[in-house]
Design an enzyme around this catalytic site. Structure first.
Site, PDB file in Angstrom:
ATOM      1  N   PRO A  63      42.578   0.813 131.198  1.00 43.06           N
ATOM      2  CG  PRO A  63      44.829   0.380 131.661  1.00 43.06           C
ATOM      3  CD  PRO A  63      43.592  -0.229 131.090  1.00 43.06           C
ATOM      4  CG  HIS A  64      40.359   5.636 130.710  1.00 42.04           C
ATOM      5  ND1 HIS A  64      39.786   4.459 131.124  1.00 42.04           N
ATOM      6  CD2 HIS A  64      39.592   6.623 131.224  1.00 42.04           C
ATOM      7  CE1 HIS A  64      38.710   4.729 131.849  1.00 42.04           C
ATOM      8  NE2 HIS A  64      38.572   6.028 131.927  1.00 42.04           N
ATOM      9  N   GLY A  65      43.556   7.835 130.845  1.00 42.68           N
ATOM     10  CA  GLY A  65      43.788   9.102 131.523  1.00 42.68           C
ATOM     11  C   GLY A  65      44.066  10.199 130.523  1.00 42.68           C
TER      12      GLY A  65
END
Length: 152
Positions: A63-65
């Site tokens: 997951p990334h942002g």
């Protein structure tokens, strides 16, 4: 990896029963490390998941942002106590999660960090070692030694 992760950024036995709970726990840890609001981190991660799952297969999720107030790319690694459904592309449950958060302005750095993490976690023997480690120190050593040995 040394620039992405610290021993404090490792959750060696995360007890999460769902994707949402895992993301909440990772957001809480990332909040401690970055000083950013936990809710803002969680919202960014959920928004990214709506675009398409970050469960990349073989029990792994990345997951990334992006957040505007970060100074650099930050990573958090979690080894789940029990695999969970993460809507992964191969429909297999996930037990290794590497969260990446980048500043808004970190275009290439964000992509380079994603590529490094992806390369590392495509290594089957590395994943087996990570799954067999239950201390933050052992996991940190695996994550950082791997890159050091390949850079030499």
């Amino acid at each position: 990896m040394l620039d992405l992760i610290t021993p404090h950024a490792i959750l060696p036995n995360l007890k999460a029963g769902s994707k949402k709970q895992a993301l909440q726990d990772l957001a809480r840890k990332a909040s401690e490390l970055t000083g950013q609001h936990e809710r803002a981190i969680f919202d960014v991660l959920l928004e990214r998941e709506r675009l398409g799952t970050t469960g990349v297969g073989h029990g792994i999720a990345i997951p990334h942002g992006k957040l505007s107030n970060l100074d650099r790319v930050h990573g958090v690694f979690a080894r789940l106590e029990r695999p969970i459904d993460f809507d992964a592309i191969d429909e297999q449950p996930v037990d290794l999660i590497f969260l990446l958060l980048a500043p808004d302005h970190a275009g290439a750095d964000h992509l380079k960090a994603l590529a490094r993490v992806s390369r590392l976690l495509r290594d089957q023997s590395m994943c087996e070692k990570l799954r067999g480690s239950d201390s933050a120190d052992a996991i940190y050593a695996l994550l950082t030694q791997h890159e050091a040995s390949h850079a030499a």
